[in-house]
Design a protein around this motif. Structure first.
Motif, PDB file in Angstrom:
ATOM      1  N   TYR A 123     -13.528   1.740   3.352  1.00  0.00           N
ATOM      2  CA  TYR A 123     -12.540   1.683   2.275  1.00  0.00           C
ATOM      3  C   TYR A 123     -13.256   1.691   0.929  1.00  0.00           C
ATOM      4  CZ  TYR A 123      -9.809   0.323   6.275  1.00  0.00           C
ATOM      5  OH  TYR A 123      -9.223   0.320   7.515  1.00  0.00           O
TER       6      TYR A 123
ATOM      7  N   ASP B 148     -12.698   1.641  -3.392  1.00  0.00           N
ATOM      8  CA  ASP B 148     -11.755   1.370  -4.484  1.00  0.00           C
ATOM      9  C   ASP B 148     -12.402   1.872  -5.772  1.00  0.00           C
ATOM     10  OD1 ASP B 148      -9.678   0.477  -5.962  1.00  0.00           O
ATOM     11  OD2 ASP B 148      -9.971  -1.651  -5.575  1.00  0.00           O
ATOM     12  N   MET B 149     -12.488   3.183  -5.897  1.00  0.00           N
ATOM     13  CA  MET B 149     -13.219   3.759  -7.027  1.00  0.00           C
ATOM     14  C   MET B 149     -12.315   4.538  -7.978  1.00  0.00           C
ATOM     15  SD  MET B 149     -16.770   4.945  -5.215  1.00  0.00           S
ATOM     16  CE  MET B 149     -15.990   6.132  -4.162  1.00  0.00           C
TER      17      MET B 149
ATOM     18  N   PRO C 176      -8.844   5.379 -10.171  1.00  0.00           N
ATOM     19  CA  PRO C 176      -7.826   4.559 -10.844  1.00  0.00           C
ATOM     20  C   PRO C 176      -6.445   4.660 -10.194  1.00  0.00           C
ATOM     21  CG  PRO C 176      -8.398   6.474 -12.169  1.00  0.00           C
ATOM     22  CD  PRO C 176      -9.365   6.436 -11.038  1.00  0.00           C
TER      23      PRO C 176
ATOM     24  N   GLY D 121      -5.788   4.384  -6.979  1.00  0.00           N
ATOM     25  CA  GLY D 121      -5.637   3.513  -5.809  1.00  0.00           C
ATOM     26  C   GLY D 121      -6.749   3.690  -4.801  1.00  0.00           C
ATOM     27  N   GLY D 122      -6.624   2.969  -3.689  1.00  0.00           N
ATOM     28  CA  GLY D 122      -7.677   2.927  -2.685  1.00  0.00           C
ATOM     29  C   GLY D 122      -7.815   4.221  -1.893  1.00  0.00           C
ATOM     30  N   SER D 123      -9.041   4.445  -1.393  1.00  0.00           N
ATOM     31  CA  SER D 123      -9.323   5.605  -0.541  1.00  0.00           C
ATOM     32  C   SER D 123      -9.893   5.070   0.772  1.00  0.00           C
ATOM     33  CB  SER D 123     -10.368   6.517  -1.168  1.00  0.00           C
ATOM     34  OG  SER D 123     -10.207   6.589  -2.555  1.00  0.00           O
ATOM     35  N   ALA D 124      -9.611   5.781   1.861  1.00  0.00           N
ATOM     36  CA  ALA D 124     -10.136   5.345   3.154  1.00  0.00           C
ATOM     37  C   ALA D 124     -10.628   6.534   3.957  1.00  0.00           C
ATOM     38  CB  ALA D 124      -9.068   4.599   3.942  1.00  0.00           C
TER      39      ALA D 124
ATOM     40  N   GLN E   5      -5.679   8.770   0.814  1.00  0.00           N
ATOM     41  CA  GLN E   5      -5.774   8.390  -0.592  1.00  0.00           C
ATOM     42  C   GLN E   5      -4.427   7.855  -1.104  1.00  0.00           C
ATOM     43  OE1 GLN E   5      -8.471   8.380  -2.866  1.00  0.00           O
ATOM     44  NE2 GLN E   5      -6.936   7.248  -4.028  1.00  0.00           N
ATOM     45  N   THR E   6      -4.448   6.656  -1.619  1.00  0.00           N
ATOM     46  CA  THR E   6      -3.261   6.100  -2.268  1.00  0.00           C
ATOM     47  C   THR E   6      -3.142   6.725  -3.656  1.00  0.00           C
ATOM     48  OG1 THR E   6      -3.599   4.041  -1.089  1.00  0.00           O
ATOM     49  CG2 THR E   6      -2.174   3.933  -3.015  1.00  0.00           C
TER      50      THR E   6
END
Lengths: 422, 285
Positions: free
Chosen positions: A293, A295-296, A298, A300-303, A334-335
Motif C-alpha cells: 500500500y 500513500d503518495m 494527493p 488517495g491511496g494506491s495498492a 487507485q483511490t
C-alpha cells in the motif's frame, strides 16, 4: 378599639383559612407527586424489562449486499447456438446473520439468493480465547477455505466482477465444511491450520459427504509488515474417483431378415466388463501472496496486490490422470478522492502446465489464458457502489491445430454493476 | 480483445469519470468546504471546541462534529461518510484491513491529545484508591461489595459504556485484559451519563475521560497492591505513573491534504493544544 379587634379577628380568620387551604393544597400536591412517583417507578420497571428483552437484539448483526448486473459478452453472432450474450441478472444477493453475545463465541449463518437459487454460503460456530497478546479462534462448520488472499477478500469490496481464473478453478465456491484454528498476534502475524472435507460447496458429486476418509489439510501464514502484507498457503488432500460395478457379457440375436433362423451375422455379443475400483488421487495447492500500500498521491491511496497459485488435481482427460496448473494475478488499485476508484488487473492461468490434455480430439491442447481487466467505481453514497468493468481474455498458447498463438477469440466482457451494501 | 465498440465504450466511461472528478474538485474549490468529524463521545467536547475556534478563524470552512463512539466513527471512516474519525482507542487490525479494501490504505493515525481514563466514585464514597487487579475484579463481577475493598457494606453498582465506545474497548483491553464485563454492568450512552449516574449513586462506580469528572471524585489508581496510587493529573500522565493513560486519535483514510491538513495542523498547534488543556485533556507535546 372594637373595630380594631374585629379587624384583627377577621385577618386572623383569613390567615388561618389561607393556611388551611395551603396545607390542603400541599397535601394534595404530595398525593399527586406520590402518584406520579409510583407511576414513574412502574414505567422504569417496564423499561428495564423492555431493555432486558430488546437487549438481546444488540448481539444480532445483519449484513449483506446485492449486486444487480448488466453484462455484455462480445461473441460471433450466427450459428445455431442461442444468442444470450446480453443479460441483466442478480450476481450475488447476500444476507448474513451474526449473533455474538460476548467475546467468547459467535454464530454465523449466511445465505445467497442469486440467479434462480437460494443457497447456504456459510454456517459456523466460532469460539475465541485470548491469552495475553495471542488471540485464538476455532471455527467449525461451513466457512471460507483459509487459503490465499482472494478467498477471504469479500466480493463486495473487490474491484473486479469475478476472482482470478486460478482461484475459480482451484477453489471453486471458496468454501467448504471443516474446522479451522486461527492463532493471531493481531498486529503482526496470523496462522491458520484446518481440516476440511475437500470438495467445496459447489461440487455437484459430493454435496455433503466426503468419500475420502482422510480430511484435506490447509495451512496459512500471514505477516503484516506495515505497508506490506505477505502470505503463504498450502493445501494437501485427496480426491476420490468413483469406480464402476462389473458388467456381465451379453449375447443378443436380432432376426434381421425375419426367416426365424439364427445366422452368425444376426448375433451381437457384448463382452463382460470387470469392476473398476474407486481410486484416489492427490490434490495439492500452494500459494504465495503479497499486498503493498502506498500513500503518495494527493487523490488517495494506491495498492498493488499479487498472488501466485500452483496446484495439481485429477483430470479425466489428462493422460496420467493428473494435471498441474499454475496462475497468478497482478492487480493495481487507485483511490480517486472519496467518490471514485479505478483498478487494472492482469490474470494468468494455465490449467495444464505439462500440456498433456488429450480431449477435444486435439493433441497437447494447452489453453493458457491471460486476461486484462479494467474497472472504475463510483461511490454513490455510503452504501451504493456503481462499477463498470471490462475483461479482455486472450488464449496465450494453443498447442492444438490452431495456428495463431497467441489466439484472441471474440469474448470480451463488459459489466455494469450496481451494488448496495448493508 | 477484438472489440472496438466495447473499447470505445470504456474510453468514454473513463472520460466521464475524469470529467466528473475534475468538476467535483472545482465545485469544492468554489464553495464552502465542509469537513466532518465523527466518533468518540469522549472527544466530542474537544472536537467541538476545535471546530468552533477554527471556523471563527476560517469562515469558508464548515466543520460538523458528531459523536456515537469510536467504533461508530471508524465504521463511518471505512464507509466514507466522515473525513476524520475521532477515536479514544487505537484502530483494530480488522478495521485496518477494511480500510485497505475500501481506500487502498491502512489509514493515517494522528495522536491529537492525551487522556487519563478516570475511575469515578461518588463524593460520599470513603474508598480513595484501587489497584488494577481490584478494578478488574469489580468490573468482572468477582468483587460485588464495597466492604471487600475497605468501603461500607453495600453492593457495588457498576456503570459502563456501550460496546461501540472506544473508552469501553480501552477499559476492556487494559483493565479487564480482554475479559467480559459483569452482566450487571449498566451501560449508559456517553461519559456524561456515567458521571451523572455516579454523582447521584453513593454506591456507584464508573469510568470515562478525565475532562468529564465534575460532581464526582477521581479514584487513585495503583498498578498493583504494593505501588503508590496516582490521580489522573497531567503531571502523573506525562510521567507515566498513572496506569490508565491513553492517547486520543484522529484517523484519516490517507495523508491529509488541503483544508483537512490545515485543520490537523491547527489541532496540533500551540493554540489547538491550549484548547486540549482547557477542555480537560492533556497536550501531546
Amino acid at each position: 378599639m372594637r373595630a380594631r379587634v374585629l379587624l384583627a379577628l377577621f385577618v386572623m380568620t383569613l390567615m388561618i383559612g389561607q393556611e388551611a387551604r395551603a396545607q390542603s393544597e400541599t397535601d394534595s400536591l404530595k398525593e399527586v407527586v406520590q402518584t406520579l412517583r409510583e407511576k414513574l417507578d412502574g414505567v422504569g420497571e417496564n423499561l428495564n424489562t423492555l431493555n432486558s428483552d430488546a437487549g438481546i437484539l444488540k448481539y444480532l448483526k445483519v449484513s449483506g449486499y446485492l449486486q444487480a448486473r448488466y453484462e455484455y459478452i462480445d461473441t460471433v453472432l450466427g450459428g445455431t447456438a442461442p444468442n444470450s450474450n446480453s443479460n441483466f441478472y442478480i450476481r450475488r444477493g447476500r444476507i448474513k446473520f451474526t449473533f455474538q453475545p460476548g467475546t467468547s463465541s459467535k454464530y454465523v449463518i449466511y445465505f445467497d439468493a442469486s440467479k434462480n437459487t437460494v443457497s447456504l454460503k456459510e454456517a459456523y460456530v466460532e469460539l475465541y480465547k485470548r491469552f495475553r497478546q495471542n488471540n485464538f479462534a476455532l471455527t467449525v462448520g461451513q466457512q471460507n477455505w483459509p487459503f490465499g488472499y482472494e478467498i477471504e477478500y469479500s466480493s463486495s469490496k473487490r474491484d473486479f466482477p469475478e476472482r482470478s481464473n486460478a482461484e475459480n478453478f482451484l477453489f471453486n465456491g471458496e468454501r467448504d465444511r471443516g474446522i479451522n484454528l486461527t492463532w493471531a498476534l493481531p498486529k503482526y502475524l496470523q496462522f491458520n491450520v484446518g481440516a476440511f472435507q475437500g470438495y467445496g460447496i459447489n461440487d455437484a458429486t459430493f454435496t455433503w459427504f466426503d468419500p475420502t476418509k482422510q480430511k484435506d489439510i490447509i495451512a496459512r501464514a500471514k505477516a503484516k509488515l506495515g505497508m506490506v502484507d505477505l502470505g503463504v498457503s498450502g493445501y494437501w488432500g485427496k480426491k476420490t474417483i468413483a469406480g464402476s460395478a462389473a458388467v456381465a457379457g451379453t449375447t443378443t440375436w436380432f432376426d434381421a431378415n425375419g426367416d426365424g433362423i439364427m445366422q452368425a451375422t444376426e448375433i451381437k455379443t457384448t463382452p463382460a466388463k470387470a469392476a473398476v475400483a474407486a481410486s484416489e488421487y492427490n490434490k495439492r495447492r500452494y500459494g504465495v501472496d503479497a499486498q503493498a500500500y502506498f500513500d503518495m498521491l494527493p487523490v488517495g491511496g494506491s495498492a498493488v496486490r499479487t498472488e501466485f497459485y500452483y496446484g495439481d488435481d485429477y483430470s479425466s482427460s489428462a493422460s496420467d490422470k493428473m494435471a498441474t496448473g499454475k496462475g497468478f494475478y497482478f492487480w493495481l488499485s487507485q483511490t480517486l478522492g472519496k467518490k471514485f476508484a479505478a483498478a487494472a488487473r492482469y490474470d494468468f492461468w494455465d490449467p495444464n502446465v505439462h500440456g498433456d490434455y488429450t480431449d477435444n480430439s486435439l493433441k497437447k491442447k494447452d489453453d493458457a489464458t491471460g486476461t486484462m481487466s479494467l474497472a472504475v467505481h463510483y461511490f454513490w453514497d455510503s452504501w451504493v457502489r456503481i462499477t463498470a468493468a471490462y475483461d479482455m481474455p486472450r488464449l496465450l498458447k494453443d498447442g492444438s491445430l490452431v495456428s495463431k498463438s497467441p489466439y484472441d477469440p471474440k469474448d470480451n466482457r463488459f459489466t455494469l454493476q450496481f451494488q448496495f451494501t448493508i | 480483445m477484438k472489440s472496438t465498440t466495447l473499447a470505445k465504450l470504456m474510453a468514454i466511461l473513463f472520460a466521464v469519470v475524469a470529467t466528473t472528478l475534475l468538476c467535483t474538485v472545482g465545485i469544492q474549490a468554489a464553495g464552502k468546504t465542509t469537513i466532518t468529524l465523527k466518533g468518540s463521545d469522549t472527544m466530542l467536547p474537544l472536537g467541538q471546541r476545535w471546530a468552533e475556534a477554527y471556523m471563527a478563524q476560517n469562515p469558508n470552512v464548515v466543520i460538523q462534529v458528531t459523536g456515537g463512539g469510536s467504533g461508530v466513527g471508524i465504521a463511518a471512516l471505512i464507509n466514507g461518510s466522515t473525513d476524520i474519525c475521532e477515536a479514544s482507542r487505537s484502530i483494530k487490525p480488522a478495521e485496518i484491513d477494511k480500510l485497505k479494501e475500501r481506500f487502498n490504505s491502512p489509514g493515517v493515525e494522528i495522536a491529537v491529545a492525551r487522556d487519563g481514563l478516570s475511575v469515578y466514585l461518588n463524593e460520599q464514597n470513603p474508598v480513595t484508591e484501587l489497584n488494577m487487579a481490584q478494578l478488574k475484579a469489580i468490573y468482572t463481577g468477582e468483587i460485588t461489595n464495597w466492604k471487600e475493598i475497605g468501603g461500607p457494606d453495600a453492593k457495588i453498582i457498576l456503570y459502563g459504556r456501550e460496546n461501540s465506545s472506544g473508552t469501553y474497548s480501552f477499559f476492556k483491553d487494559n483493565v479487564l485484559m480482554g475479559e467480559d464485563f459483569a452482566a450487571q454492568t449498566q451501560t449508559l450512552p456517553g461519559t456524561a451519563a456515567i458521571v451523572n449516574a455516579v454523582a447521584k449513586d453513593k454506591n456507584g462506580i464508573g469510568y470515562g475521560g478525565a475532562a468529564y469528572a465534575k460532581g464526582v471524585r477521581d479514584c487513585k489508581i495503583k498498578k498493583d497492591d504494593k505501588s503508590t496510587g496516582y490521580l489522573p493529573t497531567e503531571e502523573n500522565i506525562k510521567a507515566g505513573t498513572y496506569p490508565l493513560s491513553r492517547y486520543l486519535f484522529w484517523y484519516l483514510t490517507s495523508k491529509p491534504t488541503g483544508d483537512i491538513k490545515k485543520l490537523v495542523n491547527y489541532a496540533l498547534s500551540e493554540t489547538g493544544q491550549k484548547i486540549v488543556r482547557e477542555v480537560g485533556y492533556f497536550p501531546v507535546k
